[in-house]
Design a protein around this motif. Structure first.
Motif, short mmCIF file in Angstrom:
data_model
loop_
_atom_site.label_atom_id
_atom_site.label_comp_id
_atom_site.label_asym_id
_atom_site.label_seq_id
_atom_site.Cartn_x
_atom_site.Cartn_y
_atom_site.Cartn_z
N VAL A 204 -28.62 -15.41 33.01
CA VAL A 204 -27.43 -15.27 33.85
C VAL A 204 -27.28 -16.57 34.62
CG1 VAL A 204 -26.33 -14.00 35.71
CG2 VAL A 204 -27.75 -12.77 34.07
N ALA A 205 -26.27 -17.39 34.26
CA ALA A 205 -26.08 -18.69 34.90
C ALA A 205 -25.09 -18.55 36.04
CB ALA A 205 -25.56 -19.70 33.87
N LEU A 206 -25.54 -18.83 37.26
CA LEU A 206 -24.69 -18.72 38.45
C LEU A 206 -24.49 -20.12 39.02
CD1 LEU A 206 -23.43 -16.97 40.81
CD2 LEU A 206 -25.69 -17.06 41.86
N GLY A 207 -23.30 -20.71 38.83
CA GLY A 207 -23.07 -22.06 39.36
C GLY A 207 -21.97 -22.79 38.61
N ARG B 208 -20.88 -29.19 19.19
CA ARG B 208 -20.03 -28.00 19.27
C ARG B 208 -20.66 -26.96 18.35
NH1 ARG B 208 -14.24 -26.62 19.81
NH2 ARG B 208 -13.84 -28.40 21.12
N THR B 209 -21.08 -25.83 18.89
CA THR B 209 -21.63 -24.77 18.07
C THR B 209 -21.43 -23.42 18.79
OG1 THR B 209 -23.69 -23.69 17.39
CG2 THR B 209 -23.94 -25.51 18.93
N LEU B 210 -21.07 -22.41 18.00
CA LEU B 210 -20.83 -21.09 18.60
C LEU B 210 -22.09 -20.52 19.23
CD1 LEU B 210 -18.41 -19.27 16.14
CD2 LEU B 210 -17.97 -20.00 18.49
N LYS B 211 -23.28 -21.09 18.86
CA LYS B 211 -24.53 -20.61 19.44
C LYS B 211 -24.54 -20.73 20.96
CE LYS B 211 -28.80 -21.19 17.48
NZ LYS B 211 -29.90 -21.94 16.86
N VAL B 212 -23.77 -21.71 21.50
CA VAL B 212 -23.83 -21.92 22.96
C VAL B 212 -22.66 -21.27 23.70
CG1 VAL B 212 -25.10 -24.08 22.63
CG2 VAL B 212 -22.62 -24.17 23.01
N LEU B 213 -21.73 -20.66 22.98
CA LEU B 213 -20.60 -20.03 23.67
C LEU B 213 -21.10 -18.79 24.44
CD1 LEU B 213 -17.42 -20.06 23.96
CD2 LEU B 213 -17.44 -18.25 22.24
N PRO B 214 -20.89 -18.75 25.76
CA PRO B 214 -21.38 -17.59 26.51
C PRO B 214 -20.71 -16.28 26.05
CG PRO B 214 -20.94 -19.41 27.99
CD PRO B 214 -20.39 -19.81 26.65
N ILE C 79 -24.37 -23.91 34.01
CA ILE C 79 -23.90 -23.30 32.75
C ILE C 79 -24.43 -24.12 31.57
CG2 ILE C 79 -21.80 -22.77 31.40
CD1 ILE C 79 -20.47 -22.23 34.21
N GLY C 80 -24.51 -25.45 31.73
CA GLY C 80 -25.07 -26.31 30.68
C GLY C 80 -26.51 -25.95 30.38
N LEU C 81 -27.28 -25.62 31.41
CA LEU C 81 -28.68 -25.23 31.18
C LEU C 81 -28.75 -23.91 30.41
CD1 LEU C 81 -31.73 -25.57 31.58
CD2 LEU C 81 -31.48 -24.44 33.82
N GLY C 82 -27.89 -22.95 30.79
CA GLY C 82 -27.85 -21.68 30.07
C GLY C 82 -27.54 -21.90 28.60
N LYS C 83 -26.59 -22.81 28.33
CA LYS C 83 -26.22 -23.10 26.94
C LYS C 83 -27.38 -23.72 26.19
CE LYS C 83 -21.21 -23.85 27.27
NZ LYS C 83 -20.16 -24.87 27.26
N ALA C 84 -28.10 -24.63 26.87
CA ALA C 84 -29.23 -25.30 26.21
C ALA C 84 -30.31 -24.28 25.86
CB ALA C 84 -29.79 -26.39 27.12
N LEU D 72 -30.25 -18.35 36.53
CA LEU D 72 -30.31 -19.82 36.61
C LEU D 72 -29.37 -20.29 37.71
CD1 LEU D 72 -29.71 -20.53 32.79
CD2 LEU D 72 -31.95 -20.25 33.94
N THR D 73 -29.78 -21.32 38.43
CA THR D 73 -28.88 -21.97 39.38
C THR D 73 -29.43 -23.34 39.76
OG1 THR D 73 -27.48 -21.57 41.32
CG2 THR D 73 -29.79 -20.98 41.56
N THR D 74 -28.80 -23.98 40.76
CA THR D 74 -29.27 -25.30 41.22
C THR D 74 -30.06 -25.11 42.52
OG1 THR D 74 -27.30 -25.60 42.56
CG2 THR D 74 -27.23 -26.51 40.33
#
Ligand code: NAD
Length: 351
Positions: free
Chosen positions: A90-93, A140-146, A98-103, A38-40
């Motif tokens: 893999v979120a690069l940016g 806030r949820t551990l599901k989104v912690l990288p 990183i927000g998109l990776g978490k979503a 993932l990136t912009t």
């Protein structure tokens, strides 16, 4: 020692120069073999290079990450995840990528490897902000912690000088509020002080030479330290005001943090003297709020809300929104004083 409660967050952190080369090993260590990168649009070239480097471990590149994680973008990316059968992202940016990776992780539970290229700190938090119909909500949820953070200092050398200063002050804001948080604890407070010191020391050097590798290394370490503070303890009036100004008035994220921070710090100064002393010590200045203002001003960052898109007529509404559902704060939230705070930030008055 005051009593405290500390919740440690599980996360693997790899820090250094050239660590991007370890991404393939980290994908395999997670038991994965089909990574969606993932990136912009702005960092598409870097994303393409990473896909090439990962060879058969990469199944695609999604390069439309957008600030404030709009749900339409997440839905679009989820369709790509499904179509290419990805088993990790893999979120690069920066924080937007990183927000998109978490979503994606929130919807799919896919593991995330994140490779931060700004100092925003999202990689170290179990927090996700999303925007739908112009409204930003956070949870806030551990599901989104990288699962894995790869900090590669090389990737930050290209961060433009002005964004380096605003992103650095965005990071420092997490540490400032951690020092007077209601959940403050000794471990996070020492990390906060180290983070402020590392970024405060690095910015003047990077301002002169954006390729200064040692200063870039200090700044990225500081970003991790400050991001860890944001992930570990609750935030107060500064973050409330920035969420209000970003979410309801669409002001840019890092710049808004930069402008508000000295004023929010001044607002809390008398109520949090120990935090002020630690911030001042970390920056090597007499007065915490003035030191933060000067750090921005001397290095060419904006210091007036008027210069980053705020309209004078919106100040009253912003005060109402921020005071309607305030976060805990060391000094009680007084709407007249918050109005004064925002007036000062609007005009760029040194605190
Ligand atoms: P960003 O990710 O939007 O990046 C800004 C621009 O800089 C983008 O175009 C990006 O591609 C480019 N860029 C990033 N790194 C670069 C580099 N090294 N070289 C050249 N260009 C580069 O900005 P940001 O400030 O990092 O992130 C802001 C977003 O992150 C907001 O949506 C904010 O809400 C979110 N955020 C979330 C958390 C959290 O804990 N959930 C924490 C902090 C920020």
């Amino acid at each position: 020692m005051q009593p405290f409660i500390y919740n440690a967050l599980p996360s693997r952190v790899i820090f250094g120069f050239g660590t991007l080369a370890q991404t393939a090993d980290e994908i395999r260590a997670l038991g994965c073999s089909r990574a969606l990168v993932l990136t912009t649009p702005q960092q598409r070239d870097a994303g393409e290079r990473l896909v090439a480097q990962l060879a058969e471990l990469a199944v695609g590149l999604y390069d439309n990450a957008t600030m404030h994680t709009p749900v339409e973008v997440t839905q679009d990316a989820l369709a790509v995840v499904k179509r290419c059968g990805a088993d990790c992202v893999v979120a690069l940016g920066g924080g937007s990528t990183i927000g998109l990776g978490k979503a994606i992780a929130l919807h799919t539970d896919l593991p995330q490897i994140v490779i931060p290229t700004t100092y925003a700190g999202s990689e170290a938090t179990p927090i996700i902000g999303q925007t739908e119909n112009g409204l930003k909500t956070t949870q806030r949820t551990l599901k989104v912690l990288p699962e894995v953070i790869i900090y590669d200092v090389e990737l930050t050398l290209s961060l433009p000088a002005q964004m380096t200063v605003t992103s650095g002050l965005n990071a420092i804001a997490h540490a400032v509020e951690a020092l007077y948080s209601k959940d403050a604890n000794p471990l996070i407070s020492s990390l906060a002080e180290q983070g402020i010191a590392a970024i405060g020391r690095a910015l003047p050097h990077i301002h002169v030479n954006p390729q200064d590798r040692e200063a870039r290394s200090d700044a990225l370490f500081g970003a991790w330290a400050c991001g860890t503070c944001l992930g570990a303890v609750g935030m107060s009036i500064h973050h409330k005001l920035c969420h209000t100004l970003g979410g309801s008035f669409n002001l840019p994220h890092a710049e808004t943090h930069t402008v508000i921070l000295p004023h929010a710090t001044a607002y809390n100064a008398a109520a949090a003297p120990e935090a002020m002393a630690r911030i001042a010590r970390a920056l090597g200045v007499e007065n915490a709020a003035q030191g933060l203002f000067d750090l921005a001003f001397k290095h060419g960052a904006p210091t007036r809300l008027a210069d980053i898109g705020m309209q004078a007529k919106d100040v009253t509404r912003a005060v109402e929104i921020a005071c309607a559902s305030p976060y805990w704060n060391p000094r009680p939230i007084e709407s007249a004083a918050i109005g004064e705070l925002l007036d000062n930030a609007f005009n760029g008055t040194r605190p």
